[in-house]
Design a protein around this motif. Structure first.
Motif, PDB file in Angstrom:
ATOM      1  N   SER A   7     -31.026 -26.297   7.239  1.00  0.00           N
ATOM      2  CA  SER A   7     -30.515 -27.212   8.284  1.00  0.00           C
ATOM      3  C   SER A   7     -31.501 -28.354   8.508  1.00  0.00           C
ATOM      4  N   ALA A   8     -32.815 -28.019   8.441  1.00  0.00           N
ATOM      5  CA  ALA A   8     -33.819 -29.072   8.676  1.00  0.00           C
ATOM      6  C   ALA A   8     -33.643 -30.181   7.641  1.00  0.00           C
ATOM      7  N   PHE A   9     -33.657 -29.792   6.348  1.00  0.00           N
ATOM      8  CA  PHE A   9     -33.526 -30.838   5.299  1.00  0.00           C
ATOM      9  C   PHE A   9     -32.172 -31.528   5.418  1.00  0.00           C
ATOM     10  N   ALA A  10     -31.099 -30.722   5.652  1.00  0.00           N
ATOM     11  CA  ALA A  10     -29.753 -31.333   5.694  1.00  0.00           C
ATOM     12  C   ALA A  10     -29.683 -32.315   6.869  1.00  0.00           C
ATOM     13  N   VAL A  51     -27.473 -35.810  -5.237  1.00  0.00           N
ATOM     14  CA  VAL A  51     -27.116 -34.406  -5.526  1.00  0.00           C
ATOM     15  C   VAL A  51     -27.488 -33.510  -4.336  1.00  0.00           C
ATOM     16  N   PHE A  52     -28.587 -33.821  -3.638  1.00  0.00           N
ATOM     17  CA  PHE A  52     -28.951 -32.949  -2.493  1.00  0.00           C
ATOM     18  C   PHE A  52     -27.821 -32.963  -1.468  1.00  0.00           C
ATOM     19  N   THR A  53     -27.252 -34.144  -1.203  1.00  0.00           N
ATOM     20  CA  THR A  53     -26.150 -34.206  -0.226  1.00  0.00           C
ATOM     21  C   THR A  53     -24.966 -33.406  -0.744  1.00  0.00           C
ATOM     22  N   TRP A  54     -24.702 -33.487  -2.056  1.00  0.00           N
ATOM     23  CA  TRP A  54     -23.597 -32.704  -2.634  1.00  0.00           C
ATOM     24  C   TRP A  54     -23.831 -31.210  -2.386  1.00  0.00           C
ATOM     25  N   MET A  55     -25.012 -30.754  -2.774  1.00  0.00           N
ATOM     26  CA  MET A  55     -25.264 -29.312  -2.642  1.00  0.00           C
ATOM     27  C   MET A  55     -25.229 -28.905  -1.156  1.00  0.00           C
ATOM     28  N   ALA A  56     -25.788 -29.731  -0.296  1.00  0.00           N
ATOM     29  CA  ALA A  56     -25.797 -29.378   1.143  1.00  0.00           C
ATOM     30  C   ALA A  56     -24.366 -29.335   1.675  1.00  0.00           C
ATOM     31  N   PRO A  58     -29.181 -25.453  -1.569  1.00  0.00           N
ATOM     32  CA  PRO A  58     -29.969 -26.619  -1.130  1.00  0.00           C
ATOM     33  C   PRO A  58     -31.219 -26.821  -1.988  1.00  0.00           C
ATOM     34  N   SER A  59     -31.859 -25.707  -2.371  1.00  0.00           N
ATOM     35  CA  SER A  59     -33.063 -25.875  -3.206  1.00  0.00           C
ATOM     36  C   SER A  59     -32.677 -26.438  -4.572  1.00  0.00           C
ATOM     37  N   GLN A  64     -29.385 -40.188   3.319  1.00  0.00           N
ATOM     38  CA  GLN A  64     -28.946 -40.329   1.915  1.00  0.00           C
ATOM     39  C   GLN A  64     -27.553 -40.939   1.815  1.00  0.00           C
ATOM     40  N   VAL A  65     -26.720 -40.744   2.878  1.00  0.00           N
ATOM     41  CA  VAL A  65     -25.373 -41.348   2.770  1.00  0.00           C
ATOM     42  C   VAL A  65     -25.341 -42.701   3.494  1.00  0.00           C
ATOM     43  N   GLY A  66     -26.484 -43.121   4.031  1.00  0.00           N
ATOM     44  CA  GLY A  66     -26.525 -44.455   4.647  1.00  0.00           C
ATOM     45  C   GLY A  66     -25.870 -44.483   6.017  1.00  0.00           C
ATOM     46  N   ALA A  67     -26.065 -43.412   6.806  1.00  0.00           N
ATOM     47  CA  ALA A  67     -25.495 -43.424   8.182  1.00  0.00           C
ATOM     48  C   ALA A  67     -26.653 -43.530   9.170  1.00  0.00           C
ATOM     49  N   ARG A  68     -26.322 -43.848  10.411  1.00  0.00           N
ATOM     50  CA  ARG A  68     -27.400 -44.019  11.424  1.00  0.00           C
ATOM     51  C   ARG A  68     -27.686 -42.694  12.118  1.00  0.00           C
TER      52      ARG A  68
END
Lengths: 407, 99, 369, 659, 198
Positions: D106-109, D213-218, D279-280, D116-120
């Motif tokens: 959850s911390a990394f996500a 890819v991290f956003t995909w996996m998360a 996530p890893s 990574q997706v360009g949101a605020r």
């Protein structure tokens, strides 16, 4: 204007190679045969365990090879493409052909393994070739075996024993396993894989030994405080020795004539018979002494002690009735004379006095059990395991003398 | 009922909803009748079909799933079919479906 | 001269005195009740005196904001009502006492915030908005809960009081009343608000009255009788049909995984099969005091029941009673489950037996080593 | 609630609404001070708090593990008695799975998905804050059991009859069940939050196939969480009703089937282990390309194999129950399905290795952890395949071989991935580079310690040592090379080395915090969108939301590829890109305002749980707090009006607070 | 001012889908798993009645089918409330919300009656496995309906006091989605539990 970045030192590169090799080495070493701990899963001694082993070894080999390939590929890539100042590499996004082939190959390998797996699964669950049935019941922290009436093996009356499962060699035995309280798991690694003993259900477990000997096992589903001390052993005897064993188990009970053993019987009658049953034992007025464990123990059963000295373990096969020397003598006997050594049972001088007396003096001290009367509100005052009986030393002396006669 | 669709951007008119409700009430009545009238072998399939019809009617009309973006339907039906598949598999290991 | 605080306390002590008198005369005068009430009156009188002396703790009269007239509110009344409930509760049921305490606490909190927000600023609209912002997060849900609880409880009390068929009819009537009322108000928006409020008030009062009536008249006779005799909780195990026990017999067993044996009654003969051994046998082995489920399948025309005769067990001192467990009477093709737990071993053969009620000569022996 | 009493000064000042004495004002919005952490809704602050709490529980879980290994180092161990040992391994597993790896995910996500997706910020900021506080209170509640009569002692899967009121009389299991319910609520709300963020709030131009890819996996992980959490909620409710309110769900005397618990738990359990590992996978799929200076090999394959693992993960749960008597047909089906899952995992390993192939590898500590993950996860994955084969699983299940398998996969996989992510993103989160020197000590000690601890467990398992055995005796340890005595000792020594290795990480953190050098804007010459912000990023992340043209957008803005010669020239540096974004800054940025209600609502949950165990009135009070929290939250707009803030924010801040 | 209204309208992501609606559908997708688990527990244990009453001995099908009608009609009135809210007609929104809440309260009142009647007929919570799983399943559904009723009544109060942040019609629609979901769960429960005898 690339920012400064620490250069990987020589030590790191060497270290990374060493760290990669160790797990691969362990994996290869495993593939070799290793016959050491009594519950070694790579040393089958029965057709069922052999079937599993025939399937297990190739799978380990394949896994080892694939592991080596990956380790080698990564190791080589680390060595070959480390940063020696070359230009930024070509920004390739992947080769679909390579991808697909390296997906299909593992899929094919697994498909082959899958076919053999399914075949072995159905072979191991066949029930129509059963020659002998034994009911196995697990409860908190010991195993009970009940041999139902089977004329072809001379069993005219049900035989109840615990700890050691005695089976004839080369016979397809079907264990019908259940449990009285929580989930346990019956596992003799050298004879077959484990099957859970689930309360309310009957699970079938095929057991067969190729040659006489003693095979260790242990409960392998977490069942509470003394899960680690809930052991069992399978004893395989030749057909004649097994018939002799059955006859010995069915031999009528003779009460000891006199002396210390007679007083021991009296102590047994007023203390132990509340839970433990000895077939044929009668009270002073001649009425048969029926144990009532259901009033004192949560699981409602306690080990049946008739013919105790024909077994060489007690307290859930945690302690040995034999002294270490006699025990090694029985365990390492050659298949030929193992039968006679086992049937000799526990002689006077071979008796492991220290453990037996320690157990009678204070059982919960030797094996963690829920025996503290103050904490039994949850189970309505019933014990889980053997309570502390506060026996005097003389009572223990008499009891030991009496127990030795139960042969 | 088809003329209802293009009629209103945001789903259906009140009359349309009342009509849907009446159909649902009729199906419920039919379902309850299975308790009184013996449908014989047709009993189980009939009940299942009626349940599914009512379910999809409420989901697609009352909850606007039919008029909203597809991503909502994907999310909901993913959860629904996953639940059906997983629990059916679990029940079959309990020998629930074997006669 | 009399500040609001002192008026409250004086009223309270008067109320205390009155209730003490009523208590001593009408209710049987128990010593505790008397001392409590008698003690209460002087205590509150002291508080009243204190409020009078310190003029409700107001340091000075001068500040204009402070002198603003506190807006009229119902909370003093609610506080008093709460205290009354507490007093009544000490005499009658504890539930009333707890209700009283809750009302007093709620009134106290609301009153403090009300009086505090009145002096927050000179603009009353802002004060009201401020008070709303503090208290509304709790007021909305609590009022909603009280509203729904009133409807739910009173409706269920009514249904419990009337007979079964009348219940269903009443249910339809009430629901359609609500629906028709809604449609009427929706179709004619011109209705004045007071008319709508009036109709709702009448409906609410009617419902609550019905609820109180239902509660006082208690649960209907069949249910009380069903509870006392426990129709459905114990079955007779004879061959004939038990009026309640065998009504709507179960026809199937939902899952067959946790079963140790199946017993079938095929064309008049009783046959058993043990889990894992397809051969038919006439004896089943069950480990001692181990709950084991057996499926009984009836494949003979007519209704039959499987009975497990589990020997005798001492019920009272010296009285020994036959222990038996049985399934319901089931028609051909149906199956039921019987879960047995046998603590004592079967010493002589035939100690424990499975039989079909009313059929002699057919039995399956249960061996408990 | 900052209820401020009426000022004693004479109130002759005309009380105008804006300057009036307020109650329930929104908490202060300045950047520092404990209030800015307690009431924050900023996804970055919450991510850091998730990470810090998770690392604390990592230390707690680690100490429990070391105690277990000390007890098993020598025969007839005296360190822990049987009951304490059972509590230790139960809480070790529960803490590591539920209170370390899941919150670290959850911390990394939380921190990096919006970047990574360009949101605020995430879609529902206050729900995000509630998620963290619910997790924290759930974790504390879970560990309260230690002081109130002994922790749960039934194994982290708590099989049915043993977890019942008769066989686990202490309150430990109640604390376990209710604690996991609370952390379960936290995970579920987090899942809804992040899925909506990813699907709905991507930067213009970023299609699903241009997402890192991290956003995909998360995202796959959040879907697994979304559908797995309710199943364990059902199981925990049934257990709680059985233990506290006399239900008979797992009471065999009433005809129950104990396998119902196993099915419900493992239907959640298996997607859970993919929640821990995916996530890893995502992190090292970000780290490897950056330090190989070339894009990820076969991006679509990595993405689809991640989704495939998530999907097939739902059809394999019964491989945990091969020995619990399912009947040959079910065992065969689930065995083959489990093998099918090895294929997409194999695809991932192939793609990582191919990413290294032909690269320009820099062995920073983050890269070392990533490469170690590839190898160690492969070892764990292959030992997994060996017991996907059901018959050999009947020999291996519930032995130390399985302990070795999942520690290679979880420690070698998930935790190495997490450490790689921390070293890689530390400059982004805290603006400083973790020292490579101490980092190397940290890596090598952890790598060697991990192999020394869990390698021998393969041997112990195949020599028949069951799991959860609090003691082993000399008599049954065997003599040959593969005996239990020697390898138990080696494993225990290995665990000490591992503990020291982890200690070096914390030393590194402290040293860097005090003396670390300020990190350059783009230390690793990275590729994805989160590096197009300052270190650490401003509160509103991007001054102007970038339009995304390619996968690895940042790399494509920095480098231009000359198609004939294939030679790659650097066209502009990170500083210019950032300056350009600052120039055309968005005028109005509406950041969500901090709020009291998430922490109030989260505080209500443990009070209810406490009440359910000890006294119902306390549960009612807890219920009241939750109701107050819910409706207070519902009434409060997500972006506060100006006068709602206490003290009223100065209008001149660079971010215009919308009035 | 227009920009102000937009800001206080539903937060729309870059794809034009409303965040809260997507969140609500995801939540409903996961609730399928929750009720699916409870329903499969009931299906597993419906045959285990032990010594207690069997399902058909206690179920009162006419009464329960009336309560199913009531819940269905409350779904209709909810939809009317949502479409009224979409047309910003506060008066009929409040009216239909109140009617939906009252019908819901009647349904729950019927359930409380049903539970008390079953209890008196001998179906205690720990009488048998059928009893435990029946009470947990219908109890869970009942609690969800009760929470829905409280939200509806509170929503009525909030609409009248104009206390709803963000777009009013969207809030009413979200509570509408929740209410319809609770209704379709009852459709499944009513058929599987009451109408299909064991």
């Amino acid at each position: 204007m690339t920012s400064a970045r620490p250069r990987p030192t020589a030590v790191n590169r060497l270290g990374s190679m060493r760290r990669r090799v160790l797990p691969a080495l362990a994996l290869v070493a495993l593939a070799g045969c290793a016959s050491n701990a009594p519950q070694d899963t790579w040393d089958p001694a029965g057709p069922n365990a052999q079937m599993i082993d025939d399937l297990q070894r190739p799978v380990f080999a394949v896994a080892g090879i694939v592991g080596l390939i990956v380790a080698a590929a990564v190791g080589w890539a680390i060595f070959r493409f480390r940063d020696r100042g070359q230009a930024i590499p070509k920004q390739t996004h992947g080769k679909p052909v390579l991808e697909i082939t390296l997906t299909i190959i593992p899929a094919l390998i697994l498909a082959v393994i899958g076919v053999f797996t399914v075949r072995t699964v159905f072979d191991l669950s066949k029930t129509d070739d059963t020659e002998m049935v034994i009911n196995v019941t697990g409860q908190q922290w010991w195993w009970e075996y009940d041999y139902p009436v089977q004329e072809e093996f001379g069993i005219t009356q049900p035989i109840i024993t615990s700890g050691q499962l005695v089976i004839p060699v080369g016979t397809k035995v079907m264990l019908r396993q259940t449990s009285r309280d929580v989930i346990h798991s019956y596992w003799i690694p050298r004879l077959n894989g484990k099957r859970d003993a689930v309360p309310g259900r009957v699970h079938l477990n095929r057991i067969e030994a190729d040659e006489p000997g003693i095979y260790a096992g242990q409960c392998t589903e977490f069942c509470g405080l003394s899960h680690a001390n809930m052991r069992m052993e399978a004893v395989a005897l030749s057909k004649e020795d097994f018939a002799a064993w059955v006859a010995q188990q069915l031999a009528p009970y003779e009460s000891p004539a006199d002396g210390l053993a007679k007083e021991g019987e009296a102590v047994f009658l007023n203390q132990c018979v509340r839970c433990h049953q000895v077939n044929g034992l009668e009270r002073a007025d001649g009425s048969p002494a029926i144990a009532a464990p259901d009033e004192n123990v949560v699981s409602g059963a306690a080990p049946n002690l008739s013919k105790l000295m024909s077994r060489n373990t007690f307290a859930g096969a945690m302690f040995d009735l034999l002294t270490p020397a006699c025990r090694r003598d029985v365990w390492e006997a050659s298949p030929a004379d193992f039968g006679s050594k086992y049937l000799a049972g526990v002689s006077e001088d071979c008796l492991n006095q220290t453990d037996l007396r320690g157990w009678l003096r204070n059982a919960p001290e030797m094996k963690p059990m829920y025996a503290n009367p103050a904490l039994l509100a949850g189970t309505g005052g019933k014990y889980r395991g053997m309570p502390y009986l506060a026996l005097t030393e003389s009572d223990i002396e008499k009891l030991v003398a009496y127990l030795v006669t139960l042969k | 009922m088809t003329e209802q669709h293009a009629h209103e951007e945001h789903g259906m008119s009140n009359a349309g909803y009342v009509r849907i409700a009446l159909i649902l009430a009729a199906i419920t009545a039919l379902e309850v009748s299975t308790y009184y009238v013996d449908f014989g072998p047709l009993f189980m399939p009939a009940l299942m079909v009626m349940m599914v019809v009512k379910f999809t009617m409420v989901v697609s009309y009352f909850m606007h799933l039919k008029f909203d973006k597809r991503v909502f339907s994907v999310m909901f039906y993913a959860g629904l079919f996953l639940a059906i598949f997983v629990y059916a598999a679990a029940l079959s290991t309990f020998k629930f479906f074997i006669a | 001269m009399f500040t609001t605080g002192s008026k409250f306390f004086i009223g309270l002590s008067a109320l205390g005195a009155v209730s003490f008198a009523v208590f001593m005369v009408l209710v049987n005068p128990s010593s505790i009740g008397a001392t409590a009430l008698f003690g209460f009156v002087p205590a509150v009188a002291l508080a009243a005196w204190l409020a009078l002396w310190s003029r409700d703790g107001e340091p000075d009269e001068s500040s204009p904001a402070a002198s603003a007239v506190p807006s009229p509110g119902m909370w003093p009344f609610m506080a008093a009502a709460g205290v009354a409930l507490v007093l009544v509760g000490t005499i009658t049921r504890p539930a009333v006492l707890i209700l009283g305490v809750v009302v007093v606490v709620a009134a106290f909190v609301e009153w403090t915030v009300q009086s505090w927000s009145d002096r927050a600023s000179a603009d009353p609209a802002h004060n009201a908005d401020l008070r709303g912002r503090i208290m509304q997060p709790l007021e909305f849900p609590v009022l909603a809960t009280i509203g729904s609880a009133v409807v739910i409880l009173s409706f269920s009390r009514i249904m419990l009081a009337v007979s079964k068929s009348a219940g269903a009819v009443l249910f339809i009537v009430f629901a359609s009343l609500v629906l028709v009322g809604g449609v009427l108000f929706a179709v004619r928006p011109g209705l004045k608000r007071s008319l709508v409020a009036g109709v709702c008030a009448v409906g609410a009062v009617g419902l609550v009255a019905g609820g109180v009536g239902g509660a006082s008249s208690g649960i209907r006779a069949e249910l009380v009788e069903a509870k006392s005799e426990g129709h459905y909780t114990h079955r007779t195990c004879g061959p004939e049909k038990d009026k309640y026990g065998d009504k709507h017999a179960l026809l199937g067993v939902s899952s067959r995984s946790a079963v140790i044996a199946t017993v079938e009654f095929v064309e008049g003969t009783l046959v058993a099969r043990v889990q894992g051994n397809p051969a038919e046998t006439d004896r089943i082995t069950i480990p001692r005091s181990n709950p084991s489920s057996i499926i009984f399948r009836n494949k003979t025309e007519g209704d039959f029941r499987l009975v497990a005769r589990l020997g005798t067990a001492p019920v009272a001192e010296g009285v020994v009673e036959e222990v038996e467990q049985c399934t319901q009477l089931i028609p051909s093709g149906a199956e039921q489950l019987l879960t047995l737990t046998i603590p004592k071993p079967s010493l002589e053969p035939g100690a424990y037996v499975l039989e079909v009620a009313g059929i002699e000569g057919q039995s399956i022996e249960v061996i408990v080593p | 609630m900052a209820i401020i009493e009426r000022p004693s000064a004479p109130a002759t000042v005309p009380a105008i609404p804006s300057a009036s004495l307020g109650a329930l004002k929104r908490p202060v919005t300045t950047q520092h001070g404990w209030r800015s952490w307690l009431f924050t809704v900023d996804h970055k602050k919450l991510g850091i708090m998730y990470g810090a709490t998770a690392l604390f529980f990592f230390v707690v879980g680690g100490l429990e593990a070391v105690l277990i290994r000390l007890q098993l180092a020598l025969p007839d161990g005296r360190v822990l008695n049987a009951d304490l040992y059972n509590q230790m391994f139960t809480m070790h597993a529960t803490t590591m799975v539920f209170l370390f790896v899941m919150p670290m995910v959850s911390a990394f996500a939380n921190y990096f998905i919006p970047l990574q997706v360009g949101a605020r910020d995430v879609a529902f900021p206050r729900i995000n804050a509630f998620g963290f506080w619910a997790f924290l209170f759930g974790g504390i509640f879970l560990n309260l059991a230690w002081f109130l009569g002994g922790a749960a002692d039934g194994g982290w899967f708590m099989y049915a009859p043993n977890s019942g009121p008769v066989f686990s009389p202490s309150h430990g299991v109640d604390f376990w069940a209710l604690g996991l319910q609370i952390t379960g609520i936290a995970s579920l709300t987090g899942a809804v939050n992040l899925i909506v963020t990813v699907l709905n709030m991507r930067a213009p131009g970023m299609s699903l196939m241009k997402m890192p890819v991290f956003t995909w996996m998360a995202t796959v992980v959040q879907f697994l969480l979304l559908f797995a959490m309710p199943v364990i909620t059902v199981a925990l409710f049934l257990l709680m009703f059985q233990r506290n309110f006399g239900a008979t769900f797992f009471d065999v005397a009433a005809g129950a089937d104990p396998l119902l618990w196993q099915h419900l738990f493992w239907i959640f359990g298996h997607p859970e282990v993919y929640i821990l590992i995916l996530p890893s996978f995502g992190i090292i799929s970000e780290v490897l390309p950056v330090f190989s200076r070339k894009p990820l090999f076969g991006y679509p394959f990595v993405v689809f194999s991640g989704a495939a693992i998530g999907f097939v993960g739902w059809g394999v749960w019964a491989h945990h129950m091969f020995a619990s008597g399912l009947g040959p047909v079910s065992v065969a089906v689930f065995s083959v399905a489990t093998m099918a899952i090895a294929v997409p995992t194999g695809v991932k390993v192939v793609n990582w290795t191919m990413t290294l192939w032909g690269g320009k590898l820099q062995f920073t500590v983050a890269m070392k952890f990533a490469i170690a993950l590839i190898v160690l996860f492969t070892v764990g994955g292959l030992s997994g395949v060996t017991h996907a084969v059901a018959p050999s699983d009947t020999q291996q299940t519930d032995t130390y071989y399985i302990v070795a398998h999942f520690h290679y996969v979880l420690f070698g996989g998930a935790i190495f991935g997490i450490f790689s992510g921390m070293y890689y993103w530390w400059p982004k989160m805290f603006g400083k580079l973790l020292s490579e020197r101490i980092g190397n000590w940290n890596f090598w000690l952890m790598a060697i310690g991990m192999n020394l601890t869990f390698g021998p467990m393969h041997i112990l398992g195949l020599q028949g040592q069951p799991r959860r055995m609090y003691i082993w005796t000399e008599a049954r340890a065997g003599e040959g090379f593969f005996n239990l005595a020697f390898w138990n000792l080696v494993a225990s020594i290995g665990s000490i080395i591992l503990a020291v290795g982890v200690l070096f990480f914390f030393i590194n953190v402290l040293v860097t915090a005090r003396r670390g050098a300020q990190a350059p804007l783009d230390p690793w010459d990275a590729r994805s969108l989160e590096w197009m912000t300052s270190n650490p990023p401003k509160e509103h992340n991007f001054d102007s939301i970038p339009t995304v043209g390619h996968l690895d957008e940042f790399f494509h803005r920095k480098y231009a590829e000359d198609h004939q010669s294939g030679e790659i020239r650097k066209v502009q540096g990170a500083e210019e890109i950032l300056a350009e974004m600052e120039r055309n800054k968005d005028a109005h940025i509406h950041m969500p305002s901090p709020s009291y209600w998430p922490i109030v609502l989260a505080l209500g949950l443990p009070v209810i749980a406490f009440g359910l165990i000890y006294s119902i009135p306390v549960a009612i009070v807890g219920g009241l707090i939750v109701v107050l929290g819910c409706f207070g939250w519902a009434i409060e707009p997500s972006t506060a009006r100006d006068e709602d803030v206490d003290p009223p924010a100065a209008p001149s801040t660079e971010v215009v607070r919308h009035g | 001012m227009a920009e102000l209204v937009q800001e206080h309208g539903a937060q729309h992501g870059s794809t034009g889908i409303s965040n809260i609606k997507l969140g609500m559908w995801l939540f409903l997708g996961s609730e399928c798993l929750l009720f699916g688990g409870l329903i499969s527990t009931y299906m597993l244990y419906r045959g285990r009645v032990g010594e207690g009453p069997t399902p058909m001995q206690v179920f009162d099908i006419p009464f329960t089918s009336v309560s199913s009608f009531v819940l269905l009609m409350s779904s209709l009135t909810m939809v009317l409330a949502v479409s009224a809210a979409a047309k910003a007609d506060d008066r009929s929104t409040v009216l239909w919300l109140t009617v939906t809440a009252l019908l819901g309260a009647t349904f729950v009142g019927g359930q409380v009656y049903e539970f008390t009647a079953f209890y008196n007929e001998g179906l205690g919570f720990s009488t048998s496995l059928f009893a435990s799983s029946f009470y947990v399943l219908t109890g869970f559904h009942g609690v969800h309906v009760t929470v829905g009723i409280i939200m509806l009544f509170a929503l009525v109060a909030m609409v009248r006091r104009n206390r709803i942040p963000g777009s009013k019609s969207e809030t009413v629609e979200m509570i509408g989605l929740y209410w319809h979901f609770v209704d379709i769960v009852w459709i499944v429960i009513f058929t599987l539990i009451y109408l299909i005898p064991v």
